[in-house]
Design a protein around this motif. Structure first.
Motif, PDB file in Angstrom:
ATOM      1  N   PHE A  58       0.568  -0.848  -0.214  1.00  0.00           N
ATOM      2  CA  PHE A  58      -0.258   0.078   0.251  1.00  0.00           C
ATOM      3  C   PHE A  58       0.423   0.607  -0.013  1.00  0.00           C
ATOM      4  N   LYS A  59       0.713   2.587  -0.343  1.00  0.00           N
ATOM      5  CA  LYS A  59       1.019   3.332  -0.875  1.00  0.00           C
ATOM      6  C   LYS A  59       1.515   4.057   0.195  1.00  0.00           C
ATOM      7  N   THR A  60       0.638   4.440   1.466  1.00  0.00           N
ATOM      8  CA  THR A  60       0.279   4.348   2.569  1.00  0.00           C
ATOM      9  C   THR A  60       1.068   4.521   3.599  1.00  0.00           C
ATOM     10  N   HIS A  61       1.284   2.626   3.805  1.00  0.00           N
ATOM     11  CA  HIS A  61       1.734   2.428   3.997  1.00  0.00           C
ATOM     12  C   HIS A  61       3.677   2.438   4.095  1.00  0.00           C
ATOM     13  N   VAL A  62       3.565   2.611   2.638  1.00  0.00           N
ATOM     14  CA  VAL A  62       5.215   3.138   2.265  1.00  0.00           C
ATOM     15  C   VAL A  62       5.530   4.218   2.414  1.00  0.00           C
ATOM     16  N   VAL A  63       4.957   5.619   2.406  1.00  0.00           N
ATOM     17  CA  VAL A  63       4.929   6.931   2.914  1.00  0.00           C
ATOM     18  C   VAL A  63       4.516   7.108   4.104  1.00  0.00           C
ATOM     19  N   ALA A  64       3.463   6.159   4.764  1.00  0.00           N
ATOM     20  CA  ALA A  64       3.767   6.414   6.547  1.00  0.00           C
ATOM     21  C   ALA A  64       5.521   6.116   7.391  1.00  0.00           C
ATOM     22  N   ARG A  65       5.931   5.043   6.917  1.00  0.00           N
ATOM     23  CA  ARG A  65       6.873   4.207   7.396  1.00  0.00           C
ATOM     24  C   ARG A  65       8.336   5.730   6.764  1.00  0.00           C
ATOM     25  N   ARG A  66       8.309   6.072   6.302  1.00  0.00           N
ATOM     26  CA  ARG A  66       9.035   7.079   5.826  1.00  0.00           C
ATOM     27  C   ARG A  66       8.944   8.900   6.914  1.00  0.00           C
ATOM     28  N   LEU A  67       7.603   9.419   6.833  1.00  0.00           N
ATOM     29  CA  LEU A  67       7.794   9.823   7.980  1.00  0.00           C
ATOM     30  C   LEU A  67       7.903   9.707   9.287  1.00  0.00           C
ATOM     31  N   GLY A  68       7.360   8.814   9.272  1.00  0.00           N
ATOM     32  CA  GLY A  68       7.925   8.254  11.138  1.00  0.00           C
ATOM     33  C   GLY A  68       9.633   8.399  10.792  1.00  0.00           C
ATOM     34  N   GLU A  69      10.496   7.850   9.415  1.00  0.00           N
ATOM     35  CA  GLU A  69      11.925   8.111   9.890  1.00  0.00           C
ATOM     36  C   GLU A  69      12.187   9.523  10.200  1.00  0.00           C
ATOM     37  N   ILE A  70      11.322  10.213   9.534  1.00  0.00           N
ATOM     38  CA  ILE A  70      12.291  12.101   9.081  1.00  0.00           C
ATOM     39  C   ILE A  70      11.219  13.159   9.651  1.00  0.00           C
ATOM     40  N   ALA A  71       9.845  12.459  10.856  1.00  0.00           N
ATOM     41  CA  ALA A  71       9.021  13.703  10.696  1.00  0.00           C
ATOM     42  C   ALA A  71      10.164  14.352  12.362  1.00  0.00           C
ATOM     43  N   THR A  72       9.827  15.717  12.108  1.00  0.00           N
ATOM     44  CA  THR A  72      10.667  16.562  13.192  1.00  0.00           C
ATOM     45  C   THR A  72      10.600  16.512  14.436  1.00  0.00           C
ATOM     46  N   CYS A  73       8.760  16.557  14.276  1.00  0.00           N
ATOM     47  CA  CYS A  73       8.047  17.315  15.085  1.00  0.00           C
ATOM     48  C   CYS A  73       8.543  15.557  16.406  1.00  0.00           C
ATOM     49  N   GLU A  74       7.171  16.281  18.205  1.00  0.00           N
ATOM     50  CA  GLU A  74       7.456  15.344  18.758  1.00  0.00           C
ATOM     51  C   GLU A  74       6.299  14.956  18.831  1.00  0.00           C
ATOM     52  N   ASN A  75       5.368  13.504  18.857  1.00  0.00           N
ATOM     53  CA  ASN A  75       4.332  12.887  19.386  1.00  0.00           C
ATOM     54  C   ASN A  75       3.896  12.863  18.509  1.00  0.00           C
ATOM     55  N   PHE A  76       4.807  12.835  16.385  1.00  0.00           N
ATOM     56  CA  PHE A  76       3.984  12.701  15.555  1.00  0.00           C
ATOM     57  C   PHE A  76       3.478  11.533  15.093  1.00  0.00           C
ATOM     58  N   LYS A  77       2.571  11.240  14.481  1.00  0.00           N
ATOM     59  CA  LYS A  77       1.329  11.066  14.597  1.00  0.00           C
ATOM     60  C   LYS A  77       0.590  10.968  12.821  1.00  0.00           C
ATOM     61  N   VAL A  78       1.075   9.525  12.268  1.00  0.00           N
ATOM     62  CA  VAL A  78       0.552   9.635  10.673  1.00  0.00           C
ATOM     63  C   VAL A  78      -0.813   8.059  11.156  1.00  0.00           C
ATOM     64  N   THR A  79      -1.514   8.686  10.180  1.00  0.00           N
ATOM     65  CA  THR A  79      -2.994   7.345   9.736  1.00  0.00           C
ATOM     66  C   THR A  79      -3.105   7.110   8.801  1.00  0.00           C
ATOM     67  N   THR A  80      -3.018   5.960   8.425  1.00  0.00           N
ATOM     68  CA  THR A  80      -3.556   5.381   7.380  1.00  0.00           C
ATOM     69  C   THR A  80      -4.948   4.678   7.382  1.00  0.00           C
ATOM     70  N   CYS A  81      -5.702   4.732   6.032  1.00  0.00           N
ATOM     71  CA  CYS A  81      -6.530   4.864   5.669  1.00  0.00           C
ATOM     72  C   CYS A  81      -6.389   4.018   3.820  1.00  0.00           C
ATOM     73  N   GLU A  82      -7.070   2.858   4.062  1.00  0.00           N
ATOM     74  CA  GLU A  82      -6.657   2.123   2.663  1.00  0.00           C
ATOM     75  C   GLU A  82      -8.096   1.991   1.778  1.00  0.00           C
ATOM     76  N   TYR A  83      -8.265   3.106   1.969  1.00  0.00           N
ATOM     77  CA  TYR A  83      -9.706   3.098   1.418  1.00  0.00           C
ATOM     78  C   TYR A  83      -9.975   4.596   0.170  1.00  0.00           C
ATOM     79  N   GLY A  84     -10.312   4.690  -0.360  1.00  0.00           N
ATOM     80  CA  GLY A  84     -10.818   5.839  -1.720  1.00  0.00           C
ATOM     81  C   GLY A  84     -11.544   6.771  -0.703  1.00  0.00           C
ATOM     82  N   VAL A  85     -11.211   7.867  -1.151  1.00  0.00           N
ATOM     83  CA  VAL A  85     -11.960   9.185  -0.086  1.00  0.00           C
ATOM     84  C   VAL A  85     -13.688   8.752  -1.114  1.00  0.00           C
TER      85      VAL A  85
END
Lengths: 121, 504
Positions: free
Chosen positions: B248-275
């Motif tokens: 899933f694209k969301t998982h790939v991007v979320a993994r990367r964001l977890g590595e580079i996010a600069t804030c404390e308490n970073f939270k990324v939510t993934t949703c594998e559905y279309g809008v």
């Protein structure tokens, strides 16, 4: 909601409407008034989006098919898609142009259908 | 469940004029609102102010309303099917807590309002600097309990927000933000970081947007996309590698964001559905701002209505490439713009057409026979893209986003949308308005009511579901073959002529 609105609009225009499964509506005894197929009587079917009148149906399905299914041509007089309703049906993939700039009523849509059958085929 | 209020700027101006008196005294009024129900957030869309007429309220240090005022408001609310908000001002700045009399006043009217309208009463307090606080009074076990709104959003050309600091604490600024903070100041940085930003479509454009937001310090990012990485994405997707194909694209991007996010308490939510699916739609409604990084008409239509009906600004963008008959690039244009009340909507801008939406809803855009039958120059066949164009478009969308927060010199409205023409190197701005037939703007702030009237989403989109089923199948098959997948990956690298050196 879209299907109910469209059905009401058709009934106000005195069409004989029957409910199909899901989002389908059927019109019996649709008569083509002019053009190459003047006088032909068809059954028409429309797949009504739930968001009507924001969107219009994609184009009429007809029984019988006025001419053979043929998607290899771009000539509107010969271009016919197969219909999901079955092999005896045909589908004119002819969306209402610039629907979003129009009045978005059933009356306007059916006027377009008449134009399609009478002027473009 | 969290709670929030969104107020169009037009109504906010009226409220400030009414409640912030020249003589410095408190004042009050009522207003009407409609609900917007997300997956985890319930928002009130406050779109009508009911100005008191002479004799309906008294101001004497504090303010009090007379019964006829509430009766009139109840009548209006019932007629329109709306909820009631009770608003008053305080004499100090910032987010406002409640005094004893404030609580009593709201508790006193809560039962009548709930009984008459079916909606909970919404109480709001305005500080002298324009900051708002808000709370719903919900009936639980025979009593009314207060639920604070964690944010009050003012939606207009500029985006203004008051956070309830006890629910969403101000961020701590780390060394990582030094340069960014110095560009626009701590107040903007604090609001930016606490805003929940949704990215719909995390392909070549969305992945760049996500990277930038995480580095800027945004704490709460929601990624909405049903699709998986394919090999043909690898020339544009900045986070994906060969090993990510079929993930899933969301998982790939979320993994990367977890590595580079600069804030404390970073939270990324993934949703594998279309809008355009119910769950994806509801997840989007939990966001404060949305980036539209999709390339299909149906999700754009849904996002257009979210922007105007649910008062969540959507920053949309798109790329159009024209080729000559010989296949050479003739032109490439991309545009980025904000869809929000007061600006031109995506439909009137031509970002999607009703014809294409109905084609997509009928399944035709995923029917190979239908696609093959289209004329060679049909716009639906244009799916060319280049990483440089995607990065530039993402940058333009991010700049539009920043104009909302920073609102430099208060000239955001005149900036309009951006439109860049690659061939000429010209950047235009677009300040057009919606056409007279625009249906979307008829229902600004109608929220759930409009979405029930016009059913734009489906429970499950067949194309999206087949992608999800494919991933699940793949997971089941590969559960015991992880080692083989790693070996496959290495083999692919060698086969494609790539090599890697071991580090020292």
């Amino acid at each position: 909601m879209g299907k109910e609105k469209f059905k009401k609009g058709l009934e106000e225009l005195d069409y004989k409407v029957t409910d199909g499964d899901g989002s389908w509506l059927f019109i019996k005894d649709y008569v083509i008034t002019s053009g190459r197929f003047a006088g032909k009587i068809l059954e028409l079917a429309f797949e009504i989006p739930g968001s009507f009148e924001m969107d219009a149906p994609h184009g009429p399905h007809m029984l019988p098919c006025l001419f053979p299914v043929n998607t290899s041509t771009q000539d509107p007089k010969e271009r016919m898609h197969k219909s999901t309703l079955g092999d005896e049906w045909g589908h004119l993939s002819r969306p209402f142009p610039n629907w979003e700039k129009d009045q978005r009523t059933v009356k306007r849509y059916m006027a377009y259908i008449e134009y399609l059958f009478s002027e473009t085929l | 469940m969290t709670y929030s209020v969104a107020v169009p700027e037009e109504q906010n101006i009226v409220l400030k004029k009414l409640l912030l008196r020249d003589d410095g005294q408190e004042d009050l009024c009522f207003a009407l609102w409609r609900p917007s129900s997300g997956e985890g957030r319930y928002s009130a869309l406050l779109t009508e102010v009911v100005t008191p007429i002479l004799g309906e309220r008294s101001v004497h240090g504090n303010a009090a309303f007379h019964p006829e005022y509430l009766e009139r408001v109840l009548g209006l609310a019932l007629e329109k099917g709306m909820g009631i908000a009770f608003l008053h001002s305080h004499t100090g700045p910032g987010w406002q807590d409640m005094s004893g009399p404030d609580k009593e006043a709201e508790l006193r009217i809560a039962p009548a309002i709930k009984a008459a309208t079916g909606f909970p009463v919404l109480g709001m307090t305005l500080g002298t600097d324009g900051s708002w606080s808000g709370r719903f009074w919900l009936r639980e076990n025979g009593n009314y309990r207060r639920y604070w709104c964690d944010r009050i959003r003012i939606i207009g050309d500029a985006y203004n927000v008051t956070f309830a600091n006890h629910l969403i604490p101000p961020p701590t600024f780390r060394e990582e933000f030094k340069r960014t903070r110095s560009a626009w100041g701590d107040a903007v940085q604090s609001d930016l970081m606490r805003t929940r930003v949704g990215i719909v479509g995390v392909g070549s454009v969305g992945s760049v947007v996500a990277e930038a937001l995480a580095r800027m310090g945004v704490q709460d990012i929601v990624l909405i996309d049903f699709d998986t990485i394919k090999k043909h994405n690898l020339d544009r997707h900045i986070h994906a590698t060969l090993c990510d194909v079929d993930h899933f694209k969301t998982h790939v991007v979320a993994r990367r964001l977890g590595e580079i996010a600069t804030c404390e308490n970073f939270k990324v939510t993934t949703c594998e559905y279309g809008v355009n699916e119910d769950f994806g739609f509801k997840t989007a409604l939990d966001c404060d701002v949305l980036f539209s990084c999709v390339d299909r008409p149906w999700p754009r239509q849904v996002l257009n209505t979210i922007a105007l009906w649910h008062l969540i600004p959507v920053i949309d963008g798109g790329i159009a490439i024209q080729k000559s008959k010989m296949g050479k690039l003739q032109s490439a244009d991309w545009k980025a713009h904000i869809t929000t009340p007061g600006r031109i909507c995506m439909e009137c801008l031509g970002q999607f057409s009703g014809a294409d939406v109905s084609a997509e809803k009928s399944g035709l855009l995923d029917d190979p026979e239908y696609i093959a039958s289209l004329a060679t120059n049909h716009h639906l066949l244009r799916n060319e893209n280049v990483i440089v164009f995607s990065i530039n478009l993402a940058s333009m969308q991010l700049l539009q986003f920043l104009t909302m927060f920073i609102n430099p010199l208060g000239v955001n409205a005149s900036v309009g949308g951006f439109s860049f023409h690659f061939t000429s190197g010209v950047l235009d701005s677009d300040v057009r308005s919606c056409g007279p037939q625009c249906l979307t703007k008829t229902y600004i702030g109608y929220g759930d009511k409009a979405s029930e009237e016009y059913v734009l989403t489906v429970e499950k989109d067949s194309q999206a579901q087949s992608v999800r089923d494919g991933v699940q199948c793949s997971k089941d098959k590969n559960r015991k073959t992880t080692v083989w997948r790693v070996l496959d990956c290495i083999w692919d690298l060698f086969r494609n002529g790539k090599s890697f050196k071991a580090g020292k």
